[in-house]
Design a protein around this motif. Structure first.
Motif, PDB file in Angstrom:
ATOM      1  N   ARG A   1      75.694  25.428 -16.437  1.00  0.00           N
ATOM      2  CA  ARG A   1      74.430  26.063 -16.821  1.00  0.00           C
ATOM      3  C   ARG A   1      73.898  26.933 -15.682  1.00  0.00           C
ATOM      4  O   ARG A   1      73.450  28.072 -15.905  1.00  0.00           O
ATOM      5  CB  ARG A   1      73.401  25.001 -17.195  1.00  0.00           C
ATOM      6  N   GLY A   2      73.939  26.410 -14.452  1.00  0.00           N
ATOM      7  CA  GLY A   2      73.428  27.168 -13.327  1.00  0.00           C
ATOM      8  C   GLY A   2      74.207  28.446 -13.069  1.00  0.00           C
ATOM      9  O   GLY A   2      73.629  29.489 -12.750  1.00  0.00           O
ATOM     10  N   ILE A   3      75.528  28.373 -13.228  1.00  0.00           N
ATOM     11  CA  ILE A   3      76.366  29.550 -13.012  1.00  0.00           C
ATOM     12  C   ILE A   3      76.178  30.566 -14.128  1.00  0.00           C
ATOM     13  O   ILE A   3      76.113  31.774 -13.897  1.00  0.00           O
ATOM     14  CB  ILE A   3      77.850  29.125 -12.906  1.00  0.00           C
ATOM     15  N   ALA A   4      76.079  30.068 -15.358  1.00  0.00           N
ATOM     16  CA  ALA A   4      76.024  30.972 -16.510  1.00  0.00           C
ATOM     17  C   ALA A   4      74.663  31.627 -16.701  1.00  0.00           C
ATOM     18  O   ALA A   4      74.583  32.756 -17.197  1.00  0.00           O
ATOM     19  CB  ALA A   4      76.413  30.215 -17.774  1.00  0.00           C
ATOM     20  N   HIS A   5      73.594  30.937 -16.329  1.00  0.00           N
ATOM     21  CA  HIS A   5      72.258  31.400 -16.722  1.00  0.00           C
ATOM     22  C   HIS A   5      71.930  32.834 -16.299  1.00  0.00           C
ATOM     23  O   HIS A   5      71.394  33.593 -17.119  1.00  0.00           O
ATOM     24  CB  HIS A   5      71.174  30.446 -16.202  1.00  0.00           C
ATOM     25  N   PRO A   6      72.199  33.248 -15.057  1.00  0.00           N
ATOM     26  CA  PRO A   6      71.864  34.641 -14.709  1.00  0.00           C
ATOM     27  C   PRO A   6      72.564  35.666 -15.601  1.00  0.00           C
ATOM     28  O   PRO A   6      71.982  36.702 -15.935  1.00  0.00           O
ATOM     29  CB  PRO A   6      72.336  34.757 -13.251  1.00  0.00           C
ATOM     30  N   HIS A   7      73.779  35.356 -16.011  1.00  0.00           N
ATOM     31  CA  HIS A   7      74.526  36.272 -16.872  1.00  0.00           C
ATOM     32  C   HIS A   7      73.980  36.252 -18.304  1.00  0.00           C
ATOM     33  O   HIS A   7      73.918  37.285 -18.979  1.00  0.00           O
ATOM     34  CB  HIS A   7      76.006  35.903 -16.853  1.00  0.00           C
TER      35      HIS A   7
ATOM     36  N   ALA B   1      81.175  36.543 -21.108  1.00  0.00           N
ATOM     37  CA  ALA B   1      81.851  35.245 -21.053  1.00  0.00           C
ATOM     38  C   ALA B   1      82.985  35.260 -20.039  1.00  0.00           C
ATOM     39  O   ALA B   1      83.207  34.284 -19.310  1.00  0.00           O
ATOM     40  CB  ALA B   1      82.381  34.877 -22.435  1.00  0.00           C
ATOM     41  N   GLU B   2      83.723  36.358 -19.962  1.00  0.00           N
ATOM     42  CA  GLU B   2      84.819  36.452 -19.000  1.00  0.00           C
ATOM     43  C   GLU B   2      84.303  36.446 -17.569  1.00  0.00           C
ATOM     44  O   GLU B   2      84.911  35.844 -16.675  1.00  0.00           O
ATOM     45  CB  GLU B   2      85.642  37.710 -19.265  1.00  0.00           C
ATOM     46  N   VAL B   3      83.193  37.117 -17.328  1.00  0.00           N
ATOM     47  CA  VAL B   3      82.605  37.131 -15.986  1.00  0.00           C
ATOM     48  C   VAL B   3      82.166  35.727 -15.583  1.00  0.00           C
ATOM     49  O   VAL B   3      82.419  35.275 -14.461  1.00  0.00           O
ATOM     50  CB  VAL B   3      81.411  38.104 -15.926  1.00  0.00           C
ATOM     51  N   ILE B   4      81.537  35.014 -16.512  1.00  0.00           N
ATOM     52  CA  ILE B   4      81.110  33.642 -16.222  1.00  0.00           C
ATOM     53  C   ILE B   4      82.323  32.763 -15.971  1.00  0.00           C
ATOM     54  O   ILE B   4      82.349  31.947 -15.044  1.00  0.00           O
ATOM     55  CB  ILE B   4      80.268  33.078 -17.378  1.00  0.00           C
ATOM     56  N   GLY B   5      83.353  32.906 -16.810  1.00  0.00           N
ATOM     57  CA  GLY B   5      84.569  32.116 -16.636  1.00  0.00           C
ATOM     58  C   GLY B   5      85.230  32.359 -15.292  1.00  0.00           C
ATOM     59  O   GLY B   5      85.719  31.422 -14.641  1.00  0.00           O
ATOM     60  N   ALA B   6      85.240  33.614 -14.856  1.00  0.00           N
ATOM     61  CA  ALA B   6      85.820  33.933 -13.547  1.00  0.00           C
ATOM     62  C   ALA B   6      85.028  33.255 -12.435  1.00  0.00           C
ATOM     63  O   ALA B   6      85.606  32.719 -11.482  1.00  0.00           O
ATOM     64  CB  ALA B   6      85.838  35.443 -13.344  1.00  0.00           C
ATOM     65  N   GLU B   7      83.708  33.243 -12.561  1.00  0.00           N
ATOM     66  CA  GLU B   7      82.879  32.600 -11.547  1.00  0.00           C
ATOM     67  C   GLU B   7      83.068  31.084 -11.567  1.00  0.00           C
ATOM     68  O   GLU B   7      83.114  30.436 -10.518  1.00  0.00           O
ATOM     69  CB  GLU B   7      81.412  32.957 -11.763  1.00  0.00           C
TER      70      GLU B   7
END
Length: 301
Positions: free
Chosen positions: A77-83, A236-242
């Motif tokens: 959640r923390g990683i995805a939220h900004p995106h 989604a791909e950017v979040i997955g990479a992170e």
């Protein structure tokens, strides 16, 4: 990075391919056997490498334990939220993040639309699993026996004429979703609400969460919403990479900021998503806000 550390780290992906002898390691590193042996002994002392009875080396159990700890420590959640927030700011539509836990698909994050028409979905609330786009993505990634068992254990409420009618239809839909890599819900729970969703993949390549973009018909049509599919997939791909700790693929970047004015606007670097029925089109910047209206009860996106 020091040469010693660089060489030691080079050994790990080599052993990931399978057990290797001292000579093979030395050849791959282009060093003398004594140098390779010294590196292997250090890695062995830390449990990252294990020497078998045949004197070949393989990855050690400590490495797998560290990998598991790293995965468990991921704050999706923390990683995805900004995106998710950036996607919401660019489109104006509601964005959801969901995970599959103990037989339910549950929202763990939501960014509300900026329009007067709001969705009553709530963080922590389960989705309507047989129709929600995020649920389709999460269940489609399950191993086939588990996927079939889950599908056959579910009830299939007829929320609308477009709701999934039975297990056979649901399994067929999951197969399509698995193949195409995205999912949608076009009036399956409420006829007035549409949704397009994309999977988030973790370090192991498996789908660990799913995100979606939803909007009611009074804001944008289903066709207009589906035109945003490439942007959702890119986010989604950017979040997955992170999540995986790697650099995003070329051409991928977080969702752009808000557009200057309503109307169609191309999104630079947007790659077409594979789908035979919907060719990717430029993402509209934002749709004009409708007159104030009562909130809708949609909660399955």
């Amino acid at each position: 990075m020091s040469q010693t550390v660089d060489r030691a780290l080079t050994i790990l992906p080599l052993l990931a391919e399978g057990p290797a002898s001292l000579e093979q390691v030395a050849t791959r590193l282009d060093v003398h056997k004594s140098t390779a042996l010294r590196l292997l002994r250090t890695l062995h002392e830390h449990g990252l490498v294990y020497r078998q009875q045949d004197q070949r080396y393989r990855l050690g159990a400590r490495l797998f334990a560290l990998a598991q700890q790293a995965v468990e420590a991921l704050d999706i959640r923390g990683i995805a939220h900004p995106h998710l927030a950036a996607l919401n700011e660019h489109t104006g539509h509601t964005v959801h993040l969901a995970v599959y836990e103990q037989g339910e698909v549950v929202y763990i994050d939501k960014v509300d639309s900026r329009y007067p028409v709001r969705m009553y979905s709530r963080i922590g609330r389960p989705v309507a699993i047989t129709v929600a786009a995020v649920a389709k993505l999460l269940l489609a990634d399950l191993p086939e026996p588990e996927r079939r068992a889950v599908a056959e254990s579910l009830d299939y409420p007829r929320y609308t004429p477009r709701s999934t009618p039975d297990a056979a239809a649901f399994l067929a839909e999951l197969a399509r979703v698995r193949e195409q890599g995205w999912a949608c819900d076009l009036g399956g729970h409420e006829e007035s609400i549409n949704c397009v969703a994309a999977p988030l993949r973790g370090p192991d390549g498996r789908v660990c969460a799913a995100m979606s973009l939803s909007a009611p018909n009074v804001v944008v049509s289903a066709e207009e919403l589906l035109r945003l599919r490439p942007l959702v997939l890119r986010t989604a791909e950017v979040i997955g990479a992170e999540l995986s700790g790697v650099q995003p693929a070329p051409g991928l970047s977080p969702a752009p900021g808000p557009a200057a004015a309503p109307g169609p606007a191309p999104v630079p670097g947007l790659a077409a998503a594979p789908a035979p029925d919907l060719s990717p089109l430029p993402a509209p910047a934002s749709a004009p806000a409708p007159a104030p209206a009562p909130a809708t009860k949609g909660a399955t996106r």
